[in-house]
Design a protein around this motif. Structure first.
Motif: not given
Length: 280
Positions: A79, A139, A192, A194, A212-213, A218, A221, A240
């Motif tokens: 992040y 991806k 989603d 993300q 998570t956006s 991502t 990825e 993540t």
């Protein structure tokens, strides 16, 4: 579908959440492990009438939502705002470290700081559980290889992580440093990954707020990158990264002490609560 494991540590049984009711899946699968996370088996479980499954009475311990985890893979500094608070550069590629499987505990089990620890920290993270073998995955196709998602607290001993000469694994793998769950939410319920809000409180005070956006890499990825290095297997777990608000990033730093309580949540994936203790 929300899959759960319940019961005494080392003897967990498989279950399914029917709203707020825990139901037993023992007649249909032996456990929630990589062996039952393929799409065909999940579709079979999804087709069951929850009302036909026995209700689990009482309030049993909830275990880690995946048993017999293969690889516990962790992505660091994923992040941008968390990287900034730690003074680190934005990574060019996903930073990878491993967490020992012996660190894995249930979402509400106690977290025990190792002997002599004074720098134990918290990290709410999105966990990704692999459902089928993945190698050289693009991806564009990566999320098709995901069985589901869960909450992980990537507990970290910062002195062990940065000062004991070696890689981050030393500070990430202490016993109880991997609370996982409460349940595995299958990917059809997470359209989603993300776009999930996440938070963590210590003793009722909000420490981490994020989404998570704002991940640098991502989920798709990350899977593409990792599967290009080695095969991902069903039951592997990938955490993540964490949003800002960790104790190490505060001025001055703030670390956990015995008696503290961590409470963390990711939108749609459930809540965790751990009391902190100290090994003698």
């Amino acid at each position: 579908m929300k899959l759960v494991r319940y019961g005494a540590m080392g003897a967990e049984k498989p279950g399914l959440m029917d709203g707020d009711t825990l139901r037993d899946l023992s007649a249909h699968v032996d456990d929630i492990t990589g062996a039952v996370l393929d799409d065909a088996t999940l579709d079979r479980l999804r087709a069951l009438d929850p009302a036909s499954l026995p209700v689990v009475e009482g309030a049993p311990r909830i275990g880690a939502c995946v048993g017999n985890i293969g690889k516990f893979l962790c992505i660091g500094l994923n992040y941008s705002d968390h990287a900034a608070e730690t003074g680190a550069d934005i990574p060019e590629h996903p930073i990878l470290f491993f967490k020992a499987n012996s660190a894995v505990v249930g979402p509400n089990d106690d977290v025990m700081m190792p002997r002599g620890s004074t720098h134990t920290d918290w990290e709410v993270e999105l966990g990704v559980v692999i459902g089928r073998e993945a190698k050289y995955v693009s991806k564009e196709d990566a999320l098709d290889y995901v069985a589901g998602y869960c909450v992980v607290n990537d507990v970290s001993e910062r002195h062990f992580q940065t000062q004991l000469t070696g890689q981050w694994t030393k500070g990430k793998s202490c016993d109880t440093f991997g609370p996982t769950g409460p349940w595995l939410v299958t990917r059809d319920e997470v359209p989603d990954p993300q776009a999930l809000a996440m938070s963590l409180d210590v003793n009722g005070k909000r420490m981490q707020t994020g989404t998570t956006s704002t991940m640098i890499f991502t989920v798709a990825e990350i899977i593409e990158h990792l599967s290009g290095l080695f095969t991902l297997h069903p039951g592997d777990v990938i955490t993540t990264g964490t949003p800002p608000g960790v104790g190490m990033g505060m001025k001055p730093p703030v670390y956990l002490k015995s008696g503290d309580v961590m409470e963390l949540e990711i939108e749609g994936l459930g809540r965790q609560r751990q009391k902190v203790g100290q090994d003698a």
